[in-house]
Structure formats: structure tokens, C-alpha cells
Scaffold this motif. Structure first.
Motif, PDB file in Angstrom:
ATOM      1  N   TYR A 207     -20.290  36.477  24.890  1.00 40.35           N
ATOM      2  CA  TYR A 207     -21.520  37.260  25.085  1.00 40.35           C
ATOM      3  C   TYR A 207     -21.197  38.746  25.195  1.00 40.35           C
ATOM      4  O   TYR A 207     -21.881  39.595  24.602  1.00 40.35           O
ATOM      5  N   ASN A 208     -20.148  39.074  25.936  1.00 40.68           N
ATOM      6  CA  ASN A 208     -19.759  40.481  26.086  1.00 40.68           C
ATOM      7  C   ASN A 208     -19.342  41.079  24.744  1.00 40.68           C
ATOM      8  O   ASN A 208     -19.659  42.242  24.445  1.00 40.68           O
ATOM      9  N   GLU A 209     -18.641  40.299  23.927  1.00 40.42           N
ATOM     10  CA  GLU A 209     -18.277  40.783  22.589  1.00 40.42           C
ATOM     11  C   GLU A 209     -19.520  41.099  21.764  1.00 40.42           C
ATOM     12  O   GLU A 209     -19.561  42.099  21.047  1.00 40.42           O
ATOM     13  N   LEU A 210     -20.507  40.225  21.874  1.00 41.39           N
ATOM     14  CA  LEU A 210     -21.739  40.427  21.123  1.00 41.39           C
ATOM     15  C   LEU A 210     -22.443  41.699  21.581  1.00 41.39           C
ATOM     16  O   LEU A 210     -22.910  42.503  20.760  1.00 41.39           O
ATOM     17  N   MET A 211     -22.541  41.890  22.900  1.00 35.38           N
ATOM     18  CA  MET A 211     -23.217  43.066  23.435  1.00 35.38           C
ATOM     19  C   MET A 211     -22.494  44.364  23.034  1.00 35.38           C
ATOM     20  O   MET A 211     -23.118  45.412  22.851  1.00 35.38           O
ATOM     21  N   GLU A 212     -21.179  44.292  22.915  1.00 39.28           N
ATOM     22  CA  GLU A 212     -20.387  45.466  22.548  1.00 39.28           C
ATOM     23  C   GLU A 212     -20.307  45.659  21.036  1.00 39.28           C
ATOM     24  O   GLU A 212     -19.744  46.667  20.568  1.00 39.28           O
ATOM     25  N   ASP A 213     -20.863  44.703  20.280  1.00 38.07           N
ATOM     26  CA  ASP A 213     -20.759  44.737  18.818  1.00 38.07           C
ATOM     27  C   ASP A 213     -19.293  44.877  18.412  1.00 38.07           C
ATOM     28  O   ASP A 213     -18.934  45.675  17.531  1.00 38.07           O
ATOM     29  N   ALA A 214     -18.443  44.072  19.044  1.00 40.12           N
ATOM     30  CA  ALA A 214     -16.992  44.177  18.862  1.00 40.12           C
ATOM     31  C   ALA A 214     -16.564  43.672  17.492  1.00 40.12           C
ATOM     32  O   ALA A 214     -17.257  42.864  16.856  1.00 40.12           O
ATOM     33  N   ARG A 215     -15.419  44.146  17.054  1.00 38.99           N
ATOM     34  CA  ARG A 215     -14.784  43.657  15.833  1.00 38.99           C
ATOM     35  C   ARG A 215     -13.345  43.278  16.187  1.00 38.99           C
ATOM     36  O   ARG A 215     -12.417  44.067  16.007  1.00 38.99           O
ATOM     37  N   PRO A 216     -13.136  42.063  16.690  1.00 38.66           N
ATOM     38  CA  PRO A 216     -11.788  41.649  17.092  1.00 38.66           C
ATOM     39  C   PRO A 216     -10.813  41.714  15.911  1.00 38.66           C
ATOM     40  O   PRO A 216     -11.152  41.318  14.799  1.00 38.66           O
ATOM     41  N   GLU A 217      -9.625  42.189  16.183  1.00 35.39           N
ATOM     42  CA  GLU A 217      -8.618  42.314  15.132  1.00 35.39           C
ATOM     43  C   GLU A 217      -8.091  40.932  14.749  1.00 35.39           C
ATOM     44  O   GLU A 217      -7.782  40.112  15.609  1.00 35.39           O
ATOM     45  N   LEU A 218      -8.000  40.678  13.458  1.00 33.93           N
ATOM     46  CA  LEU A 218      -7.473  39.406  12.978  1.00 33.93           C
ATOM     47  C   LEU A 218      -5.950  39.447  12.970  1.00 33.93           C
ATOM     48  O   LEU A 218      -5.349  40.476  12.696  1.00 33.93           O
ATOM     49  N   SER A 219      -5.342  38.295  13.254  1.00 35.45           N
ATOM     50  CA  SER A 219      -3.883  38.249  13.357  1.00 35.45           C
ATOM     51  C   SER A 219      -3.202  37.835  12.060  1.00 35.45           C
ATOM     52  O   SER A 219      -2.005  38.015  11.902  1.00 35.45           O
ATOM     53  N   GLY A 220      -3.936  37.287  11.139  1.00 33.43           N
ATOM     54  CA  GLY A 220      -3.347  36.839   9.878  1.00 33.43           C
ATOM     55  C   GLY A 220      -3.957  37.556   8.690  1.00 33.43           C
ATOM     56  O   GLY A 220      -5.044  38.130   8.778  1.00 33.43           O
ATOM     57  N   GLU A 221      -3.258  37.531   7.568  1.00 26.98           N
ATOM     58  CA  GLU A 221      -3.726  38.172   6.346  1.00 26.98           C
ATOM     59  C   GLU A 221      -3.990  37.105   5.293  1.00 26.98           C
ATOM     60  O   GLU A 221      -3.112  36.305   4.983  1.00 26.98           O
ATOM     61  N   LEU A 222      -5.191  37.097   4.769  1.00 26.47           N
ATOM     62  CA  LEU A 222      -5.554  36.143   3.723  1.00 26.47           C
ATOM     63  C   LEU A 222      -5.080  36.684   2.381  1.00 26.47           C
ATOM     64  O   LEU A 222      -5.510  37.748   1.940  1.00 26.47           O
ATOM     65  N   GLU A 223      -4.190  35.948   1.732  1.00 26.12           N
ATOM     66  CA  GLU A 223      -3.634  36.377   0.462  1.00 26.12           C
ATOM     67  C   GLU A 223      -4.242  35.582  -0.696  1.00 26.12           C
ATOM     68  O   GLU A 223      -4.785  34.502  -0.512  1.00 26.12           O
ATOM     69  N   ASN A 224      -4.135  36.161  -1.885  1.00 21.88           N
ATOM     70  CA  ASN A 224      -4.587  35.503  -3.121  1.00 21.88           C
ATOM     71  C   ASN A 224      -6.062  35.121  -3.074  1.00 21.88           C
ATOM     72  O   ASN A 224      -6.464  34.080  -3.605  1.00 21.88           O
ATOM     73  N   LEU A 225      -6.880  35.949  -2.446  1.00 23.09           N
ATOM     74  CA  LEU A 225      -8.303  35.656  -2.366  1.00 23.09           C
ATOM     75  C   LEU A 225      -8.930  35.539  -3.750  1.00 23.09           C
ATOM     76  O   LEU A 225      -9.873  34.766  -3.957  1.00 23.09           O
ATOM     77  N   GLU A 226      -8.382  36.299  -4.711  1.00 27.27           N
ATOM     78  CA  GLU A 226      -8.934  36.285  -6.064  1.00 27.27           C
ATOM     79  C   GLU A 226      -8.788  34.923  -6.731  1.00 27.27           C
ATOM     80  O   GLU A 226      -9.459  34.633  -7.733  1.00 27.27           O
ATOM     81  N   ALA A 227      -7.944  34.054  -6.183  1.00 26.84           N
ATOM     82  CA  ALA A 227      -7.715  32.739  -6.787  1.00 26.84           C
ATOM     83  C   ALA A 227      -8.837  31.754  -6.478  1.00 26.84           C
ATOM     84  O   ALA A 227      -8.913  30.688  -7.083  1.00 26.84           O
ATOM     85  N   TYR A 228      -9.716  32.122  -5.548  1.00 23.66           N
ATOM     86  CA  TYR A 228     -10.741  31.175  -5.094  1.00 23.66           C
ATOM     87  C   TYR A 228     -12.120  31.545  -5.633  1.00 23.66           C
ATOM     88  O   TYR A 228     -12.528  32.702  -5.599  1.00 23.66           O
ATOM     89  N   ASP A 229     -12.824  30.524  -6.100  1.00 26.94           N
ATOM     90  CA  ASP A 229     -14.197  30.697  -6.565  1.00 26.94           C
ATOM     91  C   ASP A 229     -15.204  30.272  -5.505  1.00 26.94           C
ATOM     92  O   ASP A 229     -16.327  30.752  -5.477  1.00 26.94           O
ATOM     93  N   VAL A 230     -14.794  29.350  -4.644  1.00 29.18           N
ATOM     94  CA  VAL A 230     -15.683  28.782  -3.624  1.00 29.18           C
ATOM     95  C   VAL A 230     -15.036  28.951  -2.260  1.00 29.18           C
ATOM     96  O   VAL A 230     -13.855  28.645  -2.080  1.00 29.18           O
ATOM     97  N   VAL A 231     -15.816  29.448  -1.297  1.00 29.95           N
ATOM     98  CA  VAL A 231     -15.317  29.624   0.068  1.00 29.95           C
ATOM     99  C   VAL A 231     -16.232  28.864   1.028  1.00 29.95           C
ATOM    100  O   VAL A 231     -17.389  29.233   1.221  1.00 29.95           O
ATOM    101  N   PHE A 232     -15.713  27.776   1.603  1.00 30.28           N
ATOM    102  CA  PHE A 232     -16.399  27.118   2.709  1.00 30.28           C
ATOM    103  C   PHE A 232     -16.094  27.936   3.958  1.00 30.28           C
ATOM    104  O   PHE A 232     -14.918  28.166   4.292  1.00 30.28           O
ATOM    105  N   LEU A 233     -17.121  28.386   4.662  1.00 25.57           N
ATOM    106  CA  LEU A 233     -16.937  29.282   5.799  1.00 25.57           C
ATOM    107  C   LEU A 233     -17.478  28.615   7.063  1.00 25.57           C
ATOM    108  O   LEU A 233     -18.679  28.342   7.181  1.00 25.57           O
ATOM    109  N   GLY A 234     -16.561  28.356   8.024  1.00 24.69           N
ATOM    110  CA  GLY A 234     -16.946  27.610   9.215  1.00 24.69           C
ATOM    111  C   GLY A 234     -16.808  28.406  10.500  1.00 24.69           C
ATOM    112  O   GLY A 234     -15.909  29.246  10.638  1.00 24.69           O
TER     113      GLY A 234
END
Length: 237
Positions: free
Chosen positions: A123-150
Motif C-alpha cells: 500500500y505504501n508503495e502504491l501511495m508513493e507511486d514507487a518504481r522498485p528496481e528490478l534485479s534481473g535483466e530480460l534478454e532476447n525480448l525480440e525473440a518473443y511474439d507472445v508475453v503471458f504477464l502474471g
């Protein structure tokens, strides 16, 4: 007579040279048009295509690690003696059925492992409109046509790490298929938010949503949903 014999020998020699030239040309490989290169396709490469290599399953999940019974938990479920996050469970089934690649959206920060502190933190993150830093890097995104997002539904909104993800990666031209877990709010307006953040992607509105109390028994429903979309049995649509 001698002149006639010389003429016949000359004709025979010319015929022999013509025959040899024709055989060499027949043995040459077919030439590709300028600017195009023939690429070999191995059985292994073909198998990857059939297994759904153009499908990515990206998900965010925070399983509660203590203080909550897995049966009644808001964010985890026990499967074959192993505790996994609710959204993680759904993502694993999608991976199994579609043959896509699984990628977990993780943050540098660690979220609380108990229910009430996790709710307050989110809730506090939402109120602050935070953008938490991601720890991993998604590579080869161009290889995908379909992204299931959960993702889980937090405070009738996307978890803030999803904002980080969707603002960092350009999914233009791809098909985004949402799935989420919830405590009663289903998708709320999260699908519309995804469409706003990725205006050049095709966002499927027929996503999969399941109550946190029913996740453990949802496998058949997930398979039926994927089948209805044309993504069952590793066919990828």
C-alpha cells in the motif's frame, strides 16, 4: 579422305567438350538471390519452434514465507510438498502447457514475508507511486511474439514492480496475455492499465484470474483457458 577424317575428329572433340561442361554445371549448388542467405534448419531448431519458444511467461510473485497457513494464505500454495507463490503456480502451469520460457520479475528490495506487513508495504508503495528496481535483466525480448504477464492484485492495482517492468521494456507488436491471482477483486482495472502502458501491443482482455483460495485446484481451469486461446499442448496458437 584425310581431310574428311580430320573434320570428323574435330566434330567428335567439340561434342566431348560440350558434354563435360554440361556435367559441371549440373553439379553446382543452387545460387541464392543477391542479399539472401540460405539458413540451415536443424531438427533441434524445429523442435524449439514447436515447443513454443516465441512465448514468454513473465510473472511477479511474492510467496509469504512465515506466519500463514499455506491453505489459507493470500500469496502461497503448497504443491506436492513444495510451497510456491500463487501467481508462480499459475505461471508454472502455463509454462508446462505452452512450452514457453519462464522469467520471474524480481526486485532488488525484499518484500515482507508475513501477510499484514506485506499488505502495508504494498500500500505504501502504491501511495508513493514507487518504481522498485528490478534485479534481473530480460534478454532476447525480440525473440518473443507472445508475453503471458502474471501478477497478484494488490490494492485493486498492479504491483508497483509491474510498472517498472512495463515502463522499462517495450512490448510493441507483441501480444500480451494477462493472468493474475486475487483476494476478491479479480483484474480490477489492471488490464486497462497494461494497455495504457503498452499502447503498441495487443493486450488480450480474456485473461485468467483466480481467487487465492482456489489456486491449488485451478490447474484444469488454466488448461481450459489456454486451450480456448489456442495455446494448449505446446502448440503456441
Amino acid at each position: 579422305m584425310k581431310r574428311m577424317m580430320n573434320l570428323m575428329l574435330l566434330i567428335a572433340l567439340l561434342l566431348t567438350m560440350t558434354a563435360c561442361g554440361t556435367a559441371e554445371n549440373a553439379a553446382l549448388p543452387t545460387q541464392e538471390p543477391a542479399g539472401e542467405t540460405a539458413q540451415p534448419v536443424s531438427d533441434a531448431d524445429a523442435g524449439v519452434q514447436e515447443a513454443g519458444s516465441s512465448i514468454l511467461i513473465a510473472y511477479f510473485s511474492v510467496p509469504e514465507t512465515d506466519g500463514v497457513d499455506t491453505v489459507a494464505s493470500a500469496s502461497r500454495v503448497a504443491v506436492d510438498g513444495q510451497v510456491v507463490g500463487n501467481t508462480q503456480f499459475v505461471a508454472n502451469v502455463i509454462e508446462e502447457v505452452t512450452g514457453g520460457d519462464l522469467w520471474r520479475i524480481e526486485t532488488v528490495q525484499t518484500y515482507p514475508g508475513t501477510h499484514e506487513p506485506l499488505l502495508e508495504f504494498a500500500y505504501n508503495e502504491l501511495m508513493e507511486d514507487a518504481r522498485p528496481e528490478l534485479s534481473g535483466e530480460l534478454e532476447n525480448l525480440e525473440a518473443y511474439d507472445v508475453v503471458f504477464l502474471g501478477y497478484p492484485n494488490w490494492n485493486a492495482e498492479l504491483p508497483m514492480p509491474l510498472y517498472t517492468f512495463l515502463e522499462k521494456y517495450d512490448l510493441s507488436g507483441k501480444t500480451i496475455i494477462p493472468f493474475n491471482t486475487h483476494g476478491g477483486s479479480q483484474f480490477s482495472r489492471t488490464i486497462q492499465t497494461i494497455a495504457q502502458l503498452q499502447p503498441n501491443a495487443e493486450v488480450v482482455t480474456n485473461g485468467f484470474t483466480v481467487s487465492r483460495n482456489a489456486v491449488g485446484d485451478s490447474r484444469n481451469d488454466i488448461v481450459a483457458w489456454l486451450s480456448g486461446l489456442g495455446y494448449a499442448n505446446g502448440l503456441g496458437g
